[in-house]
Design a protein around this motif. Structure first.
Motif, short mmCIF file in Angstrom:
data_model
loop_
_atom_site.label_atom_id
_atom_site.label_comp_id
_atom_site.label_asym_id
_atom_site.label_seq_id
_atom_site.Cartn_x
_atom_site.Cartn_y
_atom_site.Cartn_z
N ASP A 22 0.84 -1.20 0.00
CA ASP A 22 0.00 0.00 0.00
C ASP A 22 0.88 1.25 0.00
O ASP A 22 1.86 1.32 0.74
N ASP A 23 0.53 2.22 -0.83
CA ASP A 23 1.32 3.45 -0.88
C ASP A 23 0.57 4.63 -0.27
O ASP A 23 1.01 5.78 -0.40
N SER A 24 -0.56 4.38 0.39
CA SER A 24 -1.28 5.47 1.05
C SER A 24 -0.57 5.88 2.33
O SER A 24 0.19 5.11 2.92
N ARG A 25 -0.83 7.09 2.77
CA ARG A 25 -0.17 7.59 3.97
C ARG A 25 -0.58 6.78 5.20
O ARG A 25 0.25 6.52 6.08
N LYS A 26 -1.83 6.36 5.26
CA LYS A 26 -2.32 5.64 6.42
C LYS A 26 -1.71 4.25 6.56
O LYS A 26 -1.30 3.84 7.65
N ASP A 27 -1.67 3.50 5.45
CA ASP A 27 -1.24 2.09 5.51
C ASP A 27 0.03 1.85 4.70
O ASP A 27 0.25 0.74 4.21
#
Length: 486
Positions: free
Chosen positions: A283-288
């Protein structure tokens, strides 16, 4: 003043000629309670009592997500490392449908088995035929014995995907689920009451109820005709839901990609490899950021990572709602377990099938009747059918693609049968090819697969009676009416 009066009169005549002042007739959108072809009123006992519902809108059944259909390129998106050449790209269109948000879980399947045991207590054969094969966990050189007892039965695994289920068992589950959902709909409306004593032939199935064969317990709000007399629910009422079923291969692949989040108008802005954007598995999202997007084997001997930093937090399978859903809201469309689809396997199906709703596996049937013309049910209350046409072999090189009962398939004149299209074994009567009319496609990759199999376009096949510890399923349902509503 005189000019204004003349102008108003002219406008009135014009509007009246357009039908805007009509109170009756005029077709759809004018007066929906009056037939546009006969002028007779709908739902009116004084006009014969013909009933209809022009406001019908389908709603999603329990556990389902709406999948808006459209066109996409089905098949290979990267190098065919297996050199199977069985998923060549082809643009097709899939109609809107519904699909389970998650894979069918152990808890879901245990509910099914409980119902069978409660309704058919004297028939252990039917119960045993539905049981998952827990022996699929056995490995000659691995300690998997605890899973034989625990994986399916223990509550710790209730939300994990059911495995050890064959294609045939999955099909039977879908049919059972259809009947239970429709039965509950009639109960919720007060048309029927719960009948916990139903057994044998007098068991609610959607087909037997519509055919007038099921004798249930009437509820306090029975269905009524236009004159107020009690009657049975008909298919035309739109109350009962279409069948739960296995998705077709095209539907499954289309839903897995979830391309609805990658379009601007009719322009596809990014072609996906996996059910998520990009070519990376994390995952490349900030959260995950850095978390794996699916449950798969990362490398030889690495199924979950190092202690203290488990990469996918799953040694075998994971709960069915693990990881982030795709843009259709579907979980685990890559990894966790492979999933059965409805299609019969052929390597070159992509070249043969329709551009709209591609599917290999069409078999036409009709209900069996006795000498008096009555429908025939088996001991479980299910209507029996005859096969009248079988198109599983259509356009695949077979001598006769359509099997019709009453015709001689293997005539003395040509002596050609379905088996002649497959590679013969050295042993008489045996086949060395794994491809037959009873081999089905499965897709999605699993907890013990490498990333290549997580790509929705990849495909494999297995005999429909077989099962493994990394193969499960989810259900789908046809959408009736418009693709998204008007």
């Amino acid at each position: 003043m005189k000019f204004k009066a003349i102008l108003f009169l002219g406008l009135s005549v014009l509007l009246a000629s357009c039908g805007l002042f009509k109170k009756d007739g005029g077709g759809f959108g004018k007066n929906k309670n009056v037939s546009s072809t006969t002028g007779w009123s709908y739902n009116d006992p004084d006009n014969g009592g013909f009933q209809t519902d022009l406001d019908y809108q389908q709603f999603a059944g329990p556990g389902l997500r709406f999948i808006q259909g459209g066109t996409f390129t089905m098949g290979r998106v990267e190098q065919d490392v297996m050199y199977d050449w069985n998923n060549m790209p082809r643009r097709v269109t899939v109609a809107s449908f519904y699909m389970d948000e998650t894979e069918v879980s152990n808890l879901d399947y245990r509910e099914y088995l409980y119902w069978i045991q409660r309704v058919y207590p004297e028939n252990m054969q039917k119960y045993e035929a539905a049981l998952p094969d827990t022996l699929v966990w056995r490995e000659e050189l691995g300690y998997n014995e605890p899973y034989l007892m625990n994986y399916f039965r223990h509550p710790a695994y209730s939300k994990y995907p059911v495995v050890g289920v064959s294609w045939e068992q999955a099909e039977a589950y879908c049919k059972w689920r259809t009947d239970r959902v429709n039965e509950q709909i009639l109960i919720d409306r007060g048309i029927l009451d719960h009948d916990l004593s139903q057994s044998g032939q007098n068991v609610f199935t959607s087909e037997s109820y519509l055919a007038g064969l099921y004798e249930g317990v009437a509820g306090n709000k029975p269905m009524e005709d236009a004159a107020g007399n009690s009657r049975r629910v008909k298919w035309e009422d739109g109350i009962l839901m279409p069948n739960y079923r296995l998705p077709t291969e095209a539907e499954w692949e289309y839903a897995a990609y979830g391309l609805i989040g990658n379009t601007e108008g009719e322009l596809l802005t990014e072609r996906k490899i996996y059910p998520w954007n990009g070519s990376y598995l994390r995952d490349d999202s900030r959260k995950d950021r850095g978390q794996l997007n699916a449950n798969f084997i990362r490398g030889r001997g690495d199924l979950m990572g190092m202690a203290g930093a488990l990469n996918d937090n799953a040694d075998i399978t994971a709960p069915v709602d693990s990881y982030n859903p795709n843009d259709y809201g579907l979980y685990c469309m890559a990894g966790n377990v492979n999933e059965w689809v409805a299609d019969v396997y052929r390597p070159l199906s992509m070249q043969d099938m329709n551009e709209f709703q591609p599917f290999r596996g069409t078999v036409y049937t009709r209900y069996k009747r006795d000498a008096d013309g009555n429908l025939i049910r088996n001991e479980f209350g299910e209507l029996q059918v005859d096969t009248i046409a079988d198109y599983r072999n259509f356009n695949d090189g077979d001598y006769q693609s359509q099997i019709i009962e009453g015709q001689d398939w293997n005539t003395e004149k040509n002596n050609i049968a379905t088996d002649d299209m497959y590679v013969k074994s050295d042993q008489d009567g045996q086949l060395s090819s794994l491809i037959s009319d009873n081999v089905r496609v499965y897709k999605g990759g699993s907890w013990k697969d490498r990333p290549y199999w997580l790509i929705p376009g990849t495909r494999r096949y297995k005999e429909q009676t077989e099962s493994t510890n990394d193969l499960g399923f989810r259900c789908a349902m046809t959408r009736v009416g418009s693709p998204q509503g008007f």
